[in-house]
Structure formats: C-alpha cells, structure tokens
Design an enzyme around this catalytic site. Structure first.
Site, PDB file in Angstrom:
ATOM      1  N   HIS A   1      37.749  32.755  52.887  1.00  0.00           N
ATOM      2  CA  HIS A   1      37.335  32.743  54.293  1.00  0.00           C
ATOM      3  C   HIS A   1      35.877  32.294  54.409  1.00  0.00           C
ATOM      4  CE1 HIS A   1      40.608  35.801  54.022  1.00  0.00           C
ATOM      5  NE2 HIS A   1      41.042  35.125  55.075  1.00  0.00           N
TER       6      HIS A   1
ATOM      7  N   ASP B   1      40.357  35.651  47.094  1.00  0.00           N
ATOM      8  CA  ASP B   1      41.541  35.481  47.945  1.00  0.00           C
ATOM      9  C   ASP B   1      41.951  34.004  48.046  1.00  0.00           C
ATOM     10  OD1 ASP B   1      39.141  35.192  49.308  1.00  0.00           O
ATOM     11  OD2 ASP B   1      39.631  36.630  50.901  1.00  0.00           O
TER      12      ASP B   1
ATOM     13  N   HIS C   1      31.761  39.251  56.562  1.00  0.00           N
ATOM     14  CA  HIS C   1      32.091  38.937  57.971  1.00  0.00           C
ATOM     15  C   HIS C   1      31.345  39.805  58.975  1.00  0.00           C
ATOM     16  CE1 HIS C   1      35.095  36.157  56.633  1.00  0.00           C
ATOM     17  NE2 HIS C   1      35.841  37.086  56.075  1.00  0.00           N
TER      18      HIS C   1
HETATM   19 ZN   LIG Z   1      38.245  36.529  52.319  1.00  0.00          ZN
END
Ligand SMILES: [Zn+2]
Ligand SMILES: [Zn+2]
Length: 388
Positions: free
Chosen positions: A172, A261, A134
């Site tokens: 994500h 995750d 990220h």
């Molecule tokens: Zn993640």
C-alpha cells in the site's frame, strides 16, 4: 557487510490487537521474533537486542494533534464519544482496548531503533512491530493508530539530523509519511506499491504526479505498479529507481518500511511477489544504507497478512541481511511446529520459494521507473543549444 545490528524486542506491543476478526494479528510480530531467535540471529556476537519504552505525548505530538491523542486514549478506555471523526469505528480501525498504550509502545519501539542508530550503538536497527504508515496527524487510518515511522523521522529531525530518506516497500502507498513530510525538503519519501484506483485499492493515493509540496519539490517519489506485478517487474522498478534517487538525495539516515503484503498469497492485495524478492530488496537496501547514508538504517515492519506463512519468513530474511548473516534455507523444526499449532494449518519449510512466474503486468515496470527518474534527472540542455 559489517557493522552491528539491533533488534527491538517490545513484548508489550502484543496489545496492539484489533481483535480476532481483524487481519492485523499480533502473532505476525511474535512469530517473527520467535523465528529470528530460533535461527539464533539475535545471539550473533554483533547483534544486540534493544528494549523499548512507550513514546510520551510530547513525542507523539511531533506528528499527531493533541486532540487525536486524547481521543485515542479515551476511546481505548471505554469512554463514549464521537470517535468517528478521528477515524475510529467499525471497519479498518475498530476501537480496541488500550489503543493509545498500544500505539505508544509501537512508536516507542521505532524510537528505540532510531535512538540506537543515532547514538552509533548499532548501524542498523529493526522494529518488526512498527511501520504503521497510514496514520495521519489527526486520524487513524488503515489499521494504523500512531504513525511510528513518521514519529521516528520527526524525532531524528528534532535532534538535528538534516536529511532523511524514507523508503516504503509495503504493497500500500506510504501515504502517512508522504503527507506528513509533503512540504519538508529534509525528508525524501519513496513508495513502491500496488496502484489500482479503478478497483478502489487502498488508500488510492500514490500516483506518479505526487511529487512534494511547493517548498519541497521532488521530495516525494511514487512507483505505482499495476495489480499482478511479480518479482521481475517489482525488482526492475525498484532497482532502476530507488538507489539512484536515494543516493542523489544524500540522506544522513535511511528509514525503511518493510511491509510484506506484496506477497502473491497475501489476502488483502494483488501483487505476485515471493520471498526471493525480499532477499533481493534487503540486499539492495543494505548496500544503499552503507553507500548513501553512512550505514545508518532504521527499519520497521509494516503490512503483511499471511501472518504465519509469510510475514515471519519475510522479516527474518530482512533482519538476517541487516545482521550480515545467511541463515540456512531450511526453517528450524521447532518454529514450524509452533507456527502450525497457532495457524492450525501448514507453513512453508524454507525461507526461499520457487521462482515467481512473470506476468504481463511486469512489462509496465520500466515505464514506471522511467517516469519516477525522468523529472529528477532530466538532462539540461547545455548553454547555446541542444546536442549536435
Ligand atoms: Zn500494506
Ligand atoms: Zn551493514
């Protein structure tokens, strides 16, 4: 499949620690190395352990701004400043001691993996401490200081690698590498992730219309899945879209971010995967590395917040696949004792899990894959009109 596999061991990476109340605990990586060692996978004859040095500023600057690197160094040494504009502050990216040094060793560990693969010392290499996908050129984001997958990719490009495919299976969106290589036709970024802007799910990007910049059309691919998607839907979308798109791109190197995750028990997300999906994904990626990228496969860890119950098992499954070994399903007793001591709770005793229950959300998978494939492989009408 044969070939050598490298495991990057960088004990200094344990200083990448946002503190006890933060979900990204260093134990997730330490327990992974420990489980791989307990199974003896790192001592297989064709497996090598790779060391790592911190990435220097010039290498970090392949992706990040000098200003951001200096801010990270100063903030992590207790110097006061307006660090909020670099993403630091209360919440996801608290300032922690030696942040720069921590980010630099994580990046250095991904560089060690890339270097060993480029030199042909190993076919595949894994940095469990990496996958901080990220971080952006000028700011930290989503627990990530320096974007080690993007830095490793930029470093390989600087050494003359012409085409790199980046596949991100974290729950994500892989927004950092996508943004960094948005307009670079040498890098294909593919991300399969939970997508739920209506509930504000982080980071909010990764919709199907994000496909790359004007100089690199179709260089970004997104497979946005609804909350609740389980093994069945996730694997359907992954199998249908990822191998053909990567094969078609024809990379010299495959880079993967292996966040886990996506697990049904993960506290920060809402997909319903089991470790069985990780075994299947590992096998598909392994085959793809050999088929499409001459075997060259650089892998990083990523997210995963069941730090004792899931992450070490997930990444042991992936590394065992890279090493071409099939460890017994029963987890060694010694590791279970240590993990349960650290967790102060019970951990599973097998790598595999009972099959996931399929979910209504799985029905979306086919359409998600078709949308990703359609604009790339649309049949062109032959000259002189359409089909008879
Ligand atoms: Zn993640
Ligand atoms: Zn192999």
């Amino acid at each position: 499949m044969s070939g050598t596999a490298g495991l990057v061991i960088a004990p200094e990476a344990r200083i990448y620690d946002h503190g006890l109340r933060h979900p990204l605990r260093p134990q997730r990586v330490l327990l992974t190395w420990d489980l791989i060692a307990e199974y003896g996978i790192d001592r297989e004859p064709h497996v090598v352990r790779l060391g790592a040095e911190p990435a220097d500023d010039d290498t970090l600057m392949l992706v990040h701004t000098r200003e951001f690197i200096e801010a990270t160094r100063d903030a992590g040494h207790g110097i006061e400043g307006s660090w909020g504009r670099f993403g630091y502050g209360p919440g996801d990216n608290p300032i922690f001691d030696r942040m720069h040094e921590a980010g630099a060793i994580v990046a250095g560990a991904s560089l060690a993996a890339a270097r060993a693969v480029l030199r042909g010392e190993v076919a595949h290499a894994f940095n469990a401490a990496g996958g901080l996908h990220h971080a952006m050129p000028g700011r930290a984001s989503g627990f990530c200081v320096y974007d080690d997958p993007a830095i490793a990719i930029a470093w390989m490009l600087a050494r003359g690698v012409e085409r790199i495919a980046y596949v991100d299976v974290d729950v994500h969106h892989g927004d950092g590498p996508q943004a960094i290589f948005w307009d670079d036709p040498r890098v294909l970024t593919v991300s399969i992730h939970e997508y739920a802007p209506e509930i504000g799910f982080f980071p909010g990007t990764g919709g199907p219309s994000e496909r790359g910049g004007p100089n690199a059309p179709d260089s970004a691919v997104n497979l946005p899945l609804p909350p609740g998607t389980s093994d069945e839907g996730w694997l359907e979308a992954f199998r249908a879209a990822v191998p053909p798109i990567v094969r078609d791109f024809g990379p010299d190197v495959l880079v993967t971010q292996l966040g886990c995750d996506t697990h049904a028990s993960d506290p920060l997300a809402h997909l319903g995967l089991t470790t069985n999906a990780y075994r299947a994904a590992a096998s598909i990626l392994h085959e793809l590395a050999h088929d499409a990228a001459g075997g060259r496969w650089v892998a990083t860890g990523g997210g995963g917040y069941q730090w004792a119950r899931v992450v070490p098992r997930a990444w042991t499954i992936y590394f065992a696949e890279m090493a071409g070994v099939r460890p017994p399903d029963e987890i060694p007793e010694g590791w279970i004792e240590r993990a349960e001591f650290e967790l102060r709770g019970e951990v599973p005793t097998t790598l595999s899990e009972p099959p996931a229950r399929s979910s209504p959300a799985d029905e979306e998978a086919g359409a998600v894959a078709s949308a990703a494939l359609a604009h790339r492989f649309e049949p062109r009408a032959p000259d002189g009109g359409g089909p008879p």
